[in-house]
Design a protein around this motif. Sequence first.
Motif, mmCIF file in Angstrom:
data_model
loop_
_atom_site.group_PDB
_atom_site.id
_atom_site.type_symbol
_atom_site.label_atom_id
_atom_site.label_comp_id
_atom_site.label_asym_id
_atom_site.label_seq_id
_atom_site.Cartn_x
_atom_site.Cartn_y
_atom_site.Cartn_z
ATOM 1 N N ALA A 39 0.828 -1.209 0.000
ATOM 2 C CA ALA A 39 0.000 0.000 0.000
ATOM 3 C C ALA A 39 0.863 1.260 0.000
ATOM 4 C CB ALA A 39 -0.932 -0.005 1.207
ATOM 5 N N ASN A 40 1.954 1.240 0.758
ATOM 6 C CA ASN A 40 2.843 2.405 0.799
ATOM 7 C C ASN A 40 3.466 2.675 -0.570
ATOM 8 O OD1 ASN A 40 2.371 2.903 3.515
ATOM 9 N ND2 ASN A 40 4.073 1.616 4.199
ATOM 10 N N ARG A 41 3.889 1.606 -1.266
ATOM 11 C CA ARG A 41 4.464 1.797 -2.590
ATOM 12 C C ARG A 41 3.398 2.321 -3.558
ATOM 13 N NH1 ARG A 41 9.040 0.465 -5.597
ATOM 14 N NH2 ARG A 41 9.980 0.549 -3.512
ATOM 15 N N LEU A 42 2.200 1.833 -3.420
ATOM 16 C CA LEU A 42 1.108 2.288 -4.283
ATOM 17 C C LEU A 42 0.850 3.777 -4.082
ATOM 18 C CD1 LEU A 42 -0.549 0.555 -6.279
ATOM 19 C CD2 LEU A 42 -2.406 0.564 -4.604
ATOM 20 N N ARG A 43 0.865 4.230 -2.841
ATOM 21 C CA ARG A 43 0.654 5.658 -2.553
ATOM 22 C C ARG A 43 1.770 6.504 -3.149
ATOM 23 N NH1 ARG A 43 -0.203 3.421 2.705
ATOM 24 N NH2 ARG A 43 -2.439 3.199 3.158
ATOM 25 N N LYS A 44 2.986 6.018 -3.036
ATOM 26 C CA LYS A 44 4.136 6.742 -3.587
ATOM 27 C C LYS A 44 4.008 6.881 -5.104
ATOM 28 C CE LYS A 44 9.176 6.401 -3.977
ATOM 29 N NZ LYS A 44 10.367 5.570 -3.631
ATOM 30 N N ASN A 45 3.673 5.769 -5.779
ATOM 31 C CA ASN A 45 3.509 5.804 -7.236
ATOM 32 C C ASN A 45 2.354 6.710 -7.642
ATOM 33 O OD1 ASN A 45 5.553 3.958 -7.222
ATOM 34 N ND2 ASN A 45 4.389 2.272 -8.109
ATOM 35 N N LEU A 46 1.269 6.644 -6.890
ATOM 36 C CA LEU A 46 0.082 7.428 -7.218
ATOM 37 C C LEU A 46 0.393 8.921 -7.151
ATOM 38 C CD1 LEU A 46 -2.955 7.219 -7.895
ATOM 39 C CD2 LEU A 46 -3.407 7.378 -5.436
ATOM 40 N N LYS A 47 1.121 9.333 -6.149
ATOM 41 C CA LYS A 47 1.481 10.749 -5.999
ATOM 42 C C LYS A 47 2.288 11.229 -7.193
ATOM 43 C CE LYS A 47 3.709 13.935 -2.766
ATOM 44 N NZ LYS A 47 4.445 14.056 -1.475
ATOM 45 N N LYS A 48 3.212 10.391 -7.652
ATOM 46 C CA LYS A 48 4.066 10.764 -8.782
ATOM 47 C C LYS A 48 3.300 10.750 -10.102
ATOM 48 C CE LYS A 48 8.041 9.023 -11.396
ATOM 49 N NZ LYS A 48 9.044 7.934 -11.488
ATOM 50 N N LEU A 49 2.561 9.680 -10.364
ATOM 51 C CA LEU A 49 1.928 9.497 -11.665
ATOM 52 C C LEU A 49 0.670 10.334 -11.843
ATOM 53 C CD1 LEU A 49 2.459 5.661 -12.140
ATOM 54 C CD2 LEU A 49 3.541 7.508 -13.421
ATOM 55 N N THR A 59 -13.634 5.405 -11.814
ATOM 56 C CA THR A 59 -12.256 4.908 -11.859
ATOM 57 C C THR A 59 -12.278 3.404 -11.644
ATOM 58 O OG1 THR A 59 -11.307 6.976 -11.038
ATOM 59 C CG2 THR A 59 -9.979 4.981 -10.772
ATOM 60 N N TRP A 60 -11.670 2.687 -12.579
ATOM 61 C CA TRP A 60 -11.577 1.226 -12.473
ATOM 62 C C TRP A 60 -10.109 0.844 -12.386
ATOM 63 C CZ3 TRP A 60 -14.196 3.687 -16.506
ATOM 64 C CH2 TRP A 60 -15.593 3.689 -16.404
ATOM 65 N N VAL A 69 2.558 -8.091 -9.335
ATOM 66 C CA VAL A 69 1.341 -7.796 -10.088
ATOM 67 C C VAL A 69 1.540 -6.515 -10.882
ATOM 68 C CG1 VAL A 69 -0.203 -8.911 -8.420
ATOM 69 C CG2 VAL A 69 0.309 -6.464 -8.196
ATOM 70 N N ALA A 70 0.703 -6.353 -11.883
ATOM 71 C CA ALA A 70 0.597 -5.076 -12.593
ATOM 72 C C ALA A 70 -0.740 -4.456 -12.224
ATOM 73 C CB ALA A 70 0.690 -5.283 -14.097
ATOM 74 N N VAL A 71 -0.734 -3.170 -11.923
ATOM 75 C CA VAL A 71 -1.953 -2.460 -11.530
ATOM 76 C C VAL A 71 -2.176 -1.318 -12.517
ATOM 77 C CG1 VAL A 71 -3.125 -1.161 -9.728
ATOM 78 C CG2 VAL A 71 -1.582 -3.037 -9.107
ATOM 79 N N ASP A 72 -3.258 -1.410 -13.277
ATOM 80 C CA ASP A 72 -3.578 -0.386 -14.282
ATOM 81 C C ASP A 72 -4.832 0.374 -13.870
ATOM 82 O OD1 ASP A 72 -1.457 -1.165 -15.907
ATOM 83 O OD2 ASP A 72 -2.653 -2.697 -16.906
ATOM 84 N N LEU A 89 -6.928 4.126 -3.427
ATOM 85 C CA LEU A 89 -7.512 4.930 -4.500
ATOM 86 C C LEU A 89 -8.875 5.514 -4.131
ATOM 87 C CD1 LEU A 89 -5.279 3.294 -6.079
ATOM 88 C CD2 LEU A 89 -6.731 3.591 -8.065
ATOM 89 N N GLY A 90 -9.417 5.077 -3.010
ATOM 90 C CA GLY A 90 -10.703 5.612 -2.572
ATOM 91 C C GLY A 90 -11.851 5.226 -3.472
ATOM 92 N N ILE A 91 -11.866 3.967 -3.921
ATOM 93 C CA ILE A 91 -12.939 3.490 -4.799
ATOM 94 C C ILE A 91 -13.544 2.227 -4.204
ATOM 95 C CG2 ILE A 91 -11.899 4.488 -6.873
ATOM 96 C CD1 ILE A 91 -10.875 1.690 -7.583
ATOM 97 N N PRO A 92 -14.778 1.875 -4.598
ATOM 98 C CA PRO A 92 -15.384 0.637 -4.110
ATOM 99 C C PRO A 92 -14.608 -0.586 -4.605
ATOM 100 C CG PRO A 92 -17.037 2.087 -5.090
ATOM 101 C CD PRO A 92 -15.706 2.655 -5.453
ATOM 102 N N SER A 93 -14.638 -1.663 -3.831
ATOM 103 C CA SER A 93 -13.901 -2.878 -4.184
ATOM 104 C C SER A 93 -14.433 -3.522 -5.461
ATOM 105 C CB SER A 93 -13.950 -3.888 -3.035
ATOM 106 O OG SER A 93 -15.290 -4.236 -2.730
#
Length: 731
Positions: A421-431, A465-466, A455-458, A498-502
């Motif tokens: 989750a921490n890596r995802l937040r870091k990538n999200l801030k940048k991208l 947002t999907w 995994v790959a997360v697109d 990402l703040g979206i429903p599962s």
Amino acid sequence: MTQYQLFATTPKAMEGILANEIQALGGQNVQQKMAGVAFQGDLAMAYHACLWLRTTSRILLLLSSFEVKSQQDLYDGVQHIDWSEHLNADDSLAVSFNSKNNPAINNTHFGALKVKDAIVDQLRAKFGSRPNVDTERPSIRVNVYLHNDTAQLSLDLSGESSHKRGYREISIDAPIKENLAAAILLRAGWPEIAAQGGSLLDPMCGSGTLLVEGALIAGDIAPGLQRDYFGFLGWKQHDAVLWQSVWDDAQQRREIGLSKLPVIVGFDQDRRTVAAALQHVENAGLSGKIHIEKRDIADASAAESWAKGLIVCNPPYGERLGDEEQAALLYRQFGEVLKQRFAGWQAAMIIGNPELGFRLGIRSQKPITLFNGALECKLLRFTIEEKAFFEPKAKSQQERIEHISRRAQSGQVDSQAEMFANRLRKNLKKLTKWAKQNQVHCYRLYDADLPEYAVAVDVYQGEQTWVNVQEYESPKTIDPAKANLRLAGIMAEIPKVLGIPSDQVFLKIRRKQKSTDQYEKQGDSRRFHVVEEGGCKFWVNFEDYLDTGLFLDHRPLRLLIQQQTKGKRFLNLFAYTGSATVHAAIGGAASSVTVDMSNTYLDWARRNFVLNDIHGDHKLVRADCAQWLVEQAGAKTKPQFDLIFLDPPTFSNSKKMDEAFDIQKDHVQLIRNAAALLAPDGILYFSTNFRRFKMDKEALSDWVIEDISAKMIPEDFARDAKIHYCWKISC
């Protein structure tokens, strides 16, 4: 007192259980036979057997055994018995007859008539009158079993099958017989568990048969006490006083046993079935002693006040009550419930398909074979403890995905998921900043950044947002259970970050490419969503196919095509959903030809054309691209194109193709045939995602080949420079 030769019949494979019961009752010379148990005892023993044996079908009193080689032999053998000792001339009679391997009499109906005639003729000759035939509740029922040349003639002391206890009256789907239910409980050790105060729970109780039989065992209650008819009641040698004594003793034991019953509970998801079970409990005189409620298996749990005991059930087999896929899902869910909420309990269940037992993920003792009617079943017995748990191998990728999703929703995840989750937040801030600046709506957020989370997360942004998650197949050295826990952690953390429903996060399992994986259908939701890229709109689907309909790594090349196609003729080969053609048309292409061998994806491309209001000279062609190029290159008037996009699969052996295609082996001829269609000053863009690909420049030395791979790797794929290779080819 007279000693009788008795025989207790039982369903196949239950002889051992029945023999133990008979020995406990005091039967003598107990011997297991095919379909039953032979033993000796006095009349009191015969009465006790009829009243107390839980796993028998019938109790037979052997009258004689004789040789039968003709119809007359059967008649004479039956007449050898003095039937006036057993019934009066004005009583009623029924005959059951079975024959096996006897050529003289192989028709059961004829054999029964012959036996009846012998008895009736004897009594008519002696008394001038004859007994009537009553197939329902006769004074006596005569049983003859003819095997080879030997007939065994018996009185049926039970009168009707002993599995009919008298409490069950409402028919439901796939009921289990009472004597089989008792056998399951005895084999599962319920008498010992009950004696120690353990609870009994059936989380799929159906009509309540296992619960009632469990109460009868725990309460020392004779299973025959509810019956108002036995075959010996009309028998002339019946001792009513002795029978009353046996009956009274059983009643007294019942009163004592009822006061000592442990907790007995049943759940079922069907309201009608629960009502039937409650009625059967009442009929058995057990109201207030067994608790039954409507509850789904997913909600099964034990109250804190219940002592740990035995979970027992007769779940759907797959052959009945739904198909095998549904049953497999149910068993897997049941296994998770047992692991999470019933540690320390014993469990037993009878299953028709042994494969379904593995779906539980709990190792069992050696299975015991039992028969539910004609269906061979296995009785599984196990202790619910962590050392017995294992991760059942999914029978399909979809089953595994559903299992992981359930784990994610229930919080059964890898303890280190926060690291992902921490890596995802870091990538999200940048991208997020980069995507906004470049008007990118669909991008790769994460690509195996951490080795543990491969995994790959697109991210796809449209009206919602999907997120499309693709697992890179784990090496065989990785424990499947650990891999599933990590995936569950990923699926749990993405919606939070990402703040979206599962339900807007989708999981796919990507294996090494075999054949045309992109064409393999994975579902049938038919749910499509619109996303935008470079002023173009595209339909994407996250559920039905391995890929979504838009390869995000080719975004720079599609934008380049859009910039270069104004007024040009464009050819899109192995076109998939036609996204490159849409870019070309939006960029002002004068005409285009889009070629693919899949009707599904050409229809998808057509829908993309409509979505973007594309009209004019833009053709869709269904064909094997390699073969189509051969035909076009050899035509007298070859079509000419100013811009060609060639993005073939790595390998394909589709039935629609004449020969298997291998990109490394076949790329030279493929490129030559495509380049032959280039107009003067035309450009061919060739791309492949085969990581070990080597361009044979020597074989293509008559063309100018420029490696533009580095320029065509977008910012969001920068971590993986080998996501694809790309060359610009011209004269």
